[in-house]
Design a protein around this motif. Sequence first.
Motif, PDB file in Angstrom:
ATOM      1  N   ASP A 124     -47.007  -9.908  56.726  1.00  0.00           N
ATOM      2  CA  ASP A 124     -47.256  -8.781  57.621  1.00  0.00           C
ATOM      3  C   ASP A 124     -47.809  -7.572  56.884  1.00  0.00           C
ATOM      4  O   ASP A 124     -48.326  -6.641  57.519  1.00  0.00           O
ATOM      5  CB  ASP A 124     -45.968  -8.377  58.345  1.00  0.00           C
ATOM      6  N   GLU A 125     -47.706  -7.572  55.551  1.00  0.00           N
ATOM      7  CA  GLU A 125     -48.092  -6.401  54.789  1.00  0.00           C
ATOM      8  C   GLU A 125     -49.245  -6.642  53.816  1.00  0.00           C
ATOM      9  O   GLU A 125     -49.784  -5.698  53.246  1.00  0.00           O
ATOM     10  CB  GLU A 125     -46.882  -5.857  54.011  1.00  0.00           C
ATOM     11  N   GLU A 126     -49.621  -7.891  53.595  1.00  0.00           N
ATOM     12  CA  GLU A 126     -50.680  -8.165  52.632  1.00  0.00           C
ATOM     13  C   GLU A 126     -51.460  -9.417  53.016  1.00  0.00           C
ATOM     14  O   GLU A 126     -50.955 -10.289  53.727  1.00  0.00           O
ATOM     15  CB  GLU A 126     -50.104  -8.306  51.217  1.00  0.00           C
ATOM     16  N   VAL A 127     -52.694  -9.464  52.546  1.00  0.00           N
ATOM     17  CA  VAL A 127     -53.546 -10.618  52.770  1.00  0.00           C
ATOM     18  C   VAL A 127     -53.865 -11.234  51.411  1.00  0.00           C
ATOM     19  O   VAL A 127     -53.833 -10.559  50.372  1.00  0.00           O
ATOM     20  CB  VAL A 127     -54.845 -10.238  53.508  1.00  0.00           C
ATOM     21  N   ILE A 128     -54.180 -12.517  51.413  1.00  0.00           N
ATOM     22  CA  ILE A 128     -54.457 -13.242  50.178  1.00  0.00           C
ATOM     23  C   ILE A 128     -55.964 -13.361  49.971  1.00  0.00           C
ATOM     24  O   ILE A 128     -56.716 -13.660  50.900  1.00  0.00           O
ATOM     25  CB  ILE A 128     -53.810 -14.637  50.213  1.00  0.00           C
ATOM     26  N   SER A 129     -56.384 -13.125  48.754  1.00  0.00           N
ATOM     27  CA  SER A 129     -57.796 -13.247  48.398  1.00  0.00           C
ATOM     28  C   SER A 129     -57.902 -13.934  47.041  1.00  0.00           C
ATOM     29  O   SER A 129     -56.893 -14.286  46.420  1.00  0.00           O
ATOM     30  CB  SER A 129     -58.449 -11.860  48.362  1.00  0.00           C
ATOM     31  N   HIS A 130     -59.124 -14.146  46.572  1.00  0.00           N
ATOM     32  CA  HIS A 130     -59.310 -14.735  45.252  1.00  0.00           C
ATOM     33  C   HIS A 130     -60.632 -14.269  44.666  1.00  0.00           C
ATOM     34  O   HIS A 130     -61.535 -13.830  45.381  1.00  0.00           O
ATOM     35  CB  HIS A 130     -59.256 -16.269  45.307  1.00  0.00           C
ATOM     36  N   TYR A 131     -60.711 -14.367  43.342  1.00  0.00           N
ATOM     37  CA  TYR A 131     -61.924 -13.997  42.623  1.00  0.00           C
ATOM     38  C   TYR A 131     -62.219 -15.084  41.588  1.00  0.00           C
ATOM     39  O   TYR A 131     -61.318 -15.527  40.863  1.00  0.00           O
ATOM     40  CB  TYR A 131     -61.752 -12.642  41.928  1.00  0.00           C
ATOM     41  N   ALA A 132     -63.492 -15.508  41.526  1.00  0.00           N
ATOM     42  CA  ALA A 132     -63.884 -16.582  40.619  1.00  0.00           C
ATOM     43  C   ALA A 132     -64.343 -16.028  39.273  1.00  0.00           C
ATOM     44  O   ALA A 132     -65.097 -15.044  39.218  1.00  0.00           O
ATOM     45  CB  ALA A 132     -65.002 -17.411  41.247  1.00  0.00           C
ATOM     46  N   HIS A 133     -63.899 -16.671  38.191  1.00  0.00           N
ATOM     47  CA  HIS A 133     -64.337 -16.353  36.830  1.00  0.00           C
ATOM     48  C   HIS A 133     -65.102 -17.561  36.283  1.00  0.00           C
ATOM     49  O   HIS A 133     -64.506 -18.432  35.624  1.00  0.00           O
ATOM     50  CB  HIS A 133     -63.130 -16.055  35.925  1.00  0.00           C
ATOM     51  N   PRO A 134     -66.401 -17.649  36.534  1.00  0.00           N
ATOM     52  CA  PRO A 134     -67.156 -18.841  36.102  1.00  0.00           C
ATOM     53  C   PRO A 134     -67.097 -19.093  34.601  1.00  0.00           C
ATOM     54  O   PRO A 134     -66.968 -20.245  34.170  1.00  0.00           O
ATOM     55  CB  PRO A 134     -68.590 -18.531  36.564  1.00  0.00           C
ATOM     56  N   ARG A 135     -67.182 -18.043  33.790  1.00  0.00           N
ATOM     57  CA  ARG A 135     -67.187 -18.246  32.336  1.00  0.00           C
ATOM     58  C   ARG A 135     -65.844 -18.758  31.838  1.00  0.00           C
ATOM     59  O   ARG A 135     -65.775 -19.449  30.817  1.00  0.00           O
ATOM     60  CB  ARG A 135     -67.549 -16.939  31.620  1.00  0.00           C
TER      61      ARG A 135
END
Length: 295
Positions: A124-135
């Motif tokens: 209810d207070e946060e959403v999930i995300s992601h970030y890619a590190h190709p190297r």
Amino acid sequence: MDTIASAFKQTQRVVDDAFDATASAKAHLYLNFGSHRLRIGVLDAERNKFVALEDYESARPVTVEGAVEMLRELSNSSLLLQQQKWNQVRIGIKNQQFTLIPETLFDRNAREEYLQLNAVIEPDEEVISHYAHPRLELMNVFTIPNKLEQWANNYFAGSRVEFVHQTSALMEGFLHMAEPHAKPQLYIYVDKNYVTLVVLQNMKLEFCNSFYFASYEDFIYFVLFVLQEKKMNPDQDQVIVWGELLLDSDLHDVLRKYIRNVKFGKKPTAVGYSYRFETLFEHRNFDLYSLHFCD
């Protein structure tokens, strides 16, 4: 609102003489969001140069709601936040709600399961995300406070808004500054009551984690623990430090007591800085500057 506004004090402000806030559509806005600090930077995209920076620090932790309220207040008073149309807005999230997953094992539908291994998620207070590190061949899965996401997407409705975790900015910044080494290299970023430790070896990630510390003993314990785990020698191996650490501070004294070769880091290269930035310590603001490398 008076209580929230009084909690934050401006600790740094530099603005280039030629900075034109009305030209924000040709600039990037970078923002670090945390319970103790709100840091805002502007990069002139045409000149690839940082031209403005404002830093607001709170002596005590502030809730997400309080920090977002402060951003609303700053949108009326800060030269940088008064503009809503930017070429790009990138926001770095400072919290411990993150986990790193090998790229080959990553499943977008399993992000919540990954996080639940070491974090308590409040849907209810946060959403999930992601970030890619190709190297680095990995994914950083993290949470974004709902109220921050809503404020940013509404306030900067005409801009491209991106969110990354602070550790992603630091890892990309350290990668940018690092050189290939056969031996592991420890990079330390110190924030208020938090220390992030990153170990790179031959441009590959060996370790990354963020720790809360309430005392000098806690701080040096985490540093020495990682050195020991990675078989590094505190009497021989160099460590590089960035962040909220001063040369004449007790925290620096403790670090030097146990580690012989401590070096302060520099601002990231391959990006320019207004001459006004020469008044700032080289090793500060690294997490903000490094948001520029999270493309």
